[in-house]
Design an enzyme around this catalytic site. Structure first.
Site, PDB file in Angstrom:
ATOM      1  N   HIS A  13       0.830  -1.209   0.000  1.00 47.77           N
ATOM      2  CA  HIS A  13       0.000   0.000   0.000  1.00 47.77           C
ATOM      3  C   HIS A  13       0.858   1.250   0.000  1.00 47.77           C
ATOM      4  O   HIS A  13       2.022   1.216   0.410  1.00 47.77           O
ATOM      5  CB  HIS A  13      -0.895   0.029   1.247  1.00 47.77           C
ATOM      6  CG  HIS A  13      -0.163  -0.362   2.503  1.00 47.77           C
ATOM      7  ND1 HIS A  13      -0.178  -1.641   3.010  1.00 47.77           N
ATOM      8  CD2 HIS A  13       0.644   0.348   3.336  1.00 47.77           C
ATOM      9  CE1 HIS A  13       0.564  -1.703   4.098  1.00 47.77           C
ATOM     10  NE2 HIS A  13       1.093  -0.513   4.317  1.00 47.77           N
ATOM     11  N   GLN A  72      -4.012   3.837   4.369  1.00 48.26           N
ATOM     12  CA  GLN A  72      -3.041   3.009   3.626  1.00 48.26           C
ATOM     13  C   GLN A  72      -3.795   2.291   2.508  1.00 48.26           C
ATOM     14  O   GLN A  72      -4.516   1.321   2.755  1.00 48.26           O
ATOM     15  CB  GLN A  72      -2.364   1.996   4.577  1.00 48.26           C
ATOM     16  CG  GLN A  72      -1.389   2.673   5.538  1.00 48.26           C
ATOM     17  CD  GLN A  72      -0.992   1.804   6.719  1.00 48.26           C
ATOM     18  OE1 GLN A  72      -1.851   1.238   7.396  1.00 48.26           O
ATOM     19  NE2 GLN A  72       0.295   1.711   6.990  1.00 48.26           N
ATOM     20  N   ASP A  90       7.590  -5.291   3.040  1.00 45.60           N
ATOM     21  CA  ASP A  90       6.565  -5.152   4.069  1.00 45.60           C
ATOM     22  C   ASP A  90       5.223  -5.703   3.583  1.00 45.60           C
ATOM     23  O   ASP A  90       4.801  -5.435   2.458  1.00 45.60           O
ATOM     24  CB  ASP A  90       6.419  -3.671   4.431  1.00 45.60           C
ATOM     25  CG  ASP A  90       5.366  -3.455   5.493  1.00 45.60           C
ATOM     26  OD1 ASP A  90       5.635  -3.822   6.646  1.00 45.60           O
ATOM     27  OD2 ASP A  90       4.277  -2.944   5.161  1.00 45.60           O
ATOM     28  N   GLU A 150       8.469 -10.074   4.856  1.00 47.30           N
ATOM     29  CA  GLU A 150       7.769  -9.840   6.113  1.00 47.30           C
ATOM     30  C   GLU A 150       6.392 -10.468   5.915  1.00 47.30           C
ATOM     31  O   GLU A 150       5.457  -9.839   5.443  1.00 47.30           O
ATOM     32  CB  GLU A 150       7.651  -8.349   6.439  1.00 47.30           C
ATOM     33  CG  GLU A 150       7.169  -8.111   7.865  1.00 47.30           C
ATOM     34  CD  GLU A 150       5.726  -7.659   8.009  1.00 47.30           C
ATOM     35  OE1 GLU A 150       5.189  -7.746   9.123  1.00 47.30           O
ATOM     36  OE2 GLU A 150       5.112  -7.208   7.022  1.00 47.30           O
ATOM     37  N   ARG A 169       0.848  -0.385  19.870  1.00 49.02           N
ATOM     38  CA  ARG A 169       2.207  -0.882  19.617  1.00 49.02           C
ATOM     39  C   ARG A 169       3.287   0.120  20.022  1.00 49.02           C
ATOM     40  O   ARG A 169       4.457  -0.242  20.169  1.00 49.02           O
ATOM     41  CB  ARG A 169       2.364  -1.262  18.135  1.00 49.02           C
ATOM     42  CG  ARG A 169       1.622  -2.538  17.773  1.00 49.02           C
ATOM     43  CD  ARG A 169       1.711  -2.837  16.290  1.00 49.02           C
ATOM     44  NE  ARG A 169       1.046  -1.814  15.493  1.00 49.02           N
ATOM     45  CZ  ARG A 169       1.104  -1.734  14.172  1.00 49.02           C
ATOM     46  NH1 ARG A 169       1.796  -2.614  13.492  1.00 49.02           N
ATOM     47  NH2 ARG A 169       0.466  -0.771  13.521  1.00 49.02           N
TER      48      ARG A 169
HETATM   49  C1  GLC Z   1       3.981  -4.457   8.650  1.00 46.43           C
HETATM   50  C2  GLC Z   1       4.695  -3.579   9.648  1.00 46.43           C
HETATM   51  C3  GLC Z   1       3.676  -2.963  10.555  1.00 46.43           C
HETATM   52  C4  GLC Z   1       2.710  -2.152   9.731  1.00 46.43           C
HETATM   53  C5  GLC Z   1       2.085  -2.984   8.612  1.00 46.43           C
HETATM   54  C6  GLC Z   1       1.377  -2.128   7.602  1.00 46.43           C
HETATM   55  O1  GLC Z   1       3.350  -5.525   9.251  1.00 46.43           O
HETATM   56  O2  GLC Z   1       5.642  -4.322  10.360  1.00 46.43           O
HETATM   57  O3  GLC Z   1       4.291  -2.156  11.528  1.00 46.43           O
HETATM   58  O4  GLC Z   1       1.680  -1.664  10.548  1.00 46.43           O
HETATM   59  O5  GLC Z   1       3.074  -3.707   7.904  1.00 46.43           O
HETATM   60  O6  GLC Z   1       2.297  -1.442   6.791  1.00 46.43           O
END
Ligand code: GLC
Length: 609
Positions: free
Chosen positions: A164, A232, A264, A306, A497
């Site tokens: 995003h 986002q 990400d 990730e 967080r």
């Molecule tokens: C990933 C990041 C997290 C974020 C999400 C959206 O999981 O580690 O911090 O909120 O992506 O970008």
């Protein structure tokens, strides 16, 4: 034929085959698009220009990195927010000696390119993928930082937020202004019925603070797909232009000295009706195509997935979706379920969860490694363990309550996004808080502090023992407590967080204020890191094999044939059952082969020499 995986690029720009490899991968995804061949030629041409423009210092580095492979056991990783660690990119340069002192050879700096104004999810709502956020420095500072890190032999890892953009990214602004080309960059639903149809099978990432997966945008007269926060906007990866924009941005960043990209939210790129829209086959094809494209410019630069997904879905990010036909995809990926399982074991006093995860993880292709960690900037997500927990009879909601201190435990974390005490979504908190050190500090209780330090060392010991690259989370090396400041900051108050994103409390003389517990933990961790550096058995390429039949609560695994790591998560003193031979305990301060509750030990086979 050698498996073209891991660090060894299957093709490079010089052998002429690079074009066909990239093109074959693109054809599979975008082959039906009108003008496909012409689009490919344009993209290949741009990549070749970037390859030609790659600075000499980086080409020399490519050759060296390809020859030396992944960092050995003497290297650890470190993850930090630029502003909270050092104020700015220039501040990070000043802290390089600190990083070197703790053995860091891989530095993941959380997003530092231009983020959305206002709330921006800690930088994960990106307004410009290539310009450094002026709040953190300038583009020139980034070049200085990458040069300084190179000189210190530290690889810089940067986030590339694939799924995003921010809603104020120029693409989103152009879409809102009615430009059809940019409107096509984003996923949208045309009606409330369509939204309902998708939602029926979609998970929720932030069910409490950002429920649902779509956001009505009147200017588009549509519902924009927003997996995370409403600001986002999910990109439409079925649009080849999205692919080329992102690949070229990545290649240009690589030419500025970034040595690894954390992709990400990798799991979410492809959306398919009736599914969770995670881990779809096309997502892997896209990442493989990004890899093939980057190989033409910067073959040694690493891709890190990730993907916070169930254990069974993880190997595919290393290109192992079909183990009989491995593909070159990511070289690194978070072992997120093993991380959560370690915490689960601490709460349940049983080694069953990590044992199940370990048994399910396959051997990785050469040149690939897990990222092993205890904490990071995100919550500990429990859902990735749903299958293992069901098989073990472990109640994840009880584990989440334990870390929130709700069962009278010493833990001082907080539940994240959980609907109720009955459900487990995530847990926030620094490891010192989750392990009971915060509570011990408040009560000035040395016995509780000792138990807390044992817990912290047990989990860090596990991350340092597993095959892969261990990554420390900023502040854990001095046992920093939670940060409560977020609660009174209007931009952060909704987002739990921030509890575990404390600023590093540097003193004017460049030192860090540490209490006795923080100093003891830091010293024990430094000893372990130094010891690890001398143990070839802990190189990332040496596989692991669990030792079965251990006493209750004990997790033990071999690394190679002459090394055992054993962890006592249980409540009794136990002795690990080691394979035949003479074994020497390596960690100082522990009785040879008996492990008290919460202790761990490394054993090396004695040679007869
Ligand atoms: C990933 C990041 C997290 C974020 C999400 C959206 O999981 O580690 O911090 O909120 O992506 O970008």
């Amino acid at each position: 034929m050698a498996v073209p995986n891991g660090l060894t690029p299957s093709t490079t720009r010089s052998d002429g085959a690079g074009a066909s490899s990239l093109r074959a991968r693109l054809r599979r995804i975008y082959g039906d698009t009108v003008g496909f061949e012409r689009w490919c030629e344009g993209l290949e041409h741009s990549l070749d220009q970037l390859a030609a423009a790659r600075p000499q210092a980086l080409r020399a580095l490519d050759a060296r990195r390809l020859a030396e492979g992944l960092p050995g056991p003497g290297v650890i990783g470190y993850c930090a927010y630029v502003d909270r660690f050092a104020g700015s990119l220039r501040g990070v340069i000043e802290r390089i000696p600190y990083l070197q002192r703790i053995g860091v050879g891989y530095l993941h700096l959380l997003p530092f390119t231009m983020a959305r104004e206002g709330d921006n999810d800690g930088g994960f709502a990106v307004r410009d993928y290539e310009r450094v956020d002026p709040r953190l420095g300038s583009d020139a500072d980034l070049l200085e930082l990458t040069a300084a890190l190179r000189a210190a032999d530290i690889r810089l890892c940067a986030d590339l937020v694939l799924n995003h953009t921010a809603d104020d990214h120029p693409w989103a602004q152009a879409a809102r202004a009615g430009e059809a080309r940019f409107r096509a960059f984003y996923r949208q639903a045309a009606s409330a019925d369509e939204v309902r149809a998708w939602e029926a099978s979609l998970p929720q990432i932030f069910p409490r603070t950002a429920p649902g997966n779509f956001t009505r945008v009147d200017a588009l007269d549509a519902w924009v797909w927003t997996t995370f926060y409403p600001y986002q906007w999910d990109l439409d990866w079925s649009n080849p232009e999205v692919f080329s924009e992102m690949l070229l941005a990545m290649a240009r960043l690589a030419n500025r000295g970034i040595e690894a990209f954390r992709l990400d939210s990798t799991a979410f790129l492809w959306k398919r009706p009736g599914t969770r829209c995670m881990n779809e086959p096309e997502t892997h094809w896209i990442v493989q195509a990004l890899r093939a494209g980057l190989d033409r410019v910067a073959p040694a630069v690493l891709l890190k997935a990730e993907a916070i997904v169930p254990t069974a879905e993880l190997p595919a990010y290393f290109g192992l979706a079909d183990p009989a036909d491995p593909q070159r995809e990511c070289q690194l990926a978070y072992s997120s379920s093993l991380m959560a399982a370690g915490w689960g074991a601490l709460a349940s006093r049983s080694a069953d969860l990590p044992a199940r995860v370990l048994d399910a993880l396959p051997a990785l292709p050469a040149g690939s490694a897990w990222i092993n960690y205890v904490r990071c900037h995100d919550d500990i997500g429990w859902q990735v363990l749903a299958e293992e927990a069901a098989a073990s009879g472990v109640d994840l909601a009880a584990i989440a309550s334990h870390f929130a201190g709700a069962d009278g435990s010493d833990a001082r974390g907080e539940s994240f996004q959980s609907e109720s005490g009955e459900s487990a979504h995530g847990t926030n908190g620094m490891s010192a808080a989750l392990c009971g050190l915060t509570a011990a500090r408040a009560g000035a209780d040395p016995a509780r502090a000792k138990r807390a330090l044992d817990r912290m060392l047990l989990l860090h010991g596990l991350a340092l023992s597993l095959p892969g690259l261990p990554v420390l989370y900023m502040g854990d090396e001095i046992a920093l407590d939670n940060d409560e400041a977020w609660r009174s900051d209007p931009l952060r108050a909704h987002e739990g967080r921030w509890l575990h994103r404390p600023p590093m409390p540097w003193l004017a003389d460049g030192e860090l204020p540490v209490d006795d517990a923080g100093r003891r933990f830091g010293e024990a961790l430094a000893d372990l890191i130094a010891l690890r550096g001398r143990l070839q058995a802990l190189s990332p390429e040496v596989g692991s094999k669990r030792l079965l039949g251990q006493p209750d609560g004990l997790l033990a695994f071999m690394r190679g044939a002459a090394f055992v790591a054993a962890f006592n998560f249980g409540e009794r003193v136990v002795s690990p059952l080691l394979p035949p031979g003479r074994w020497r305990a390596l960690c100082i301060g522990l009785a040879e082969s008996t492990l008290a509750p919460l202790q761990f030990q490394w054993f090396q086979r004695e040679t007869d020499a």
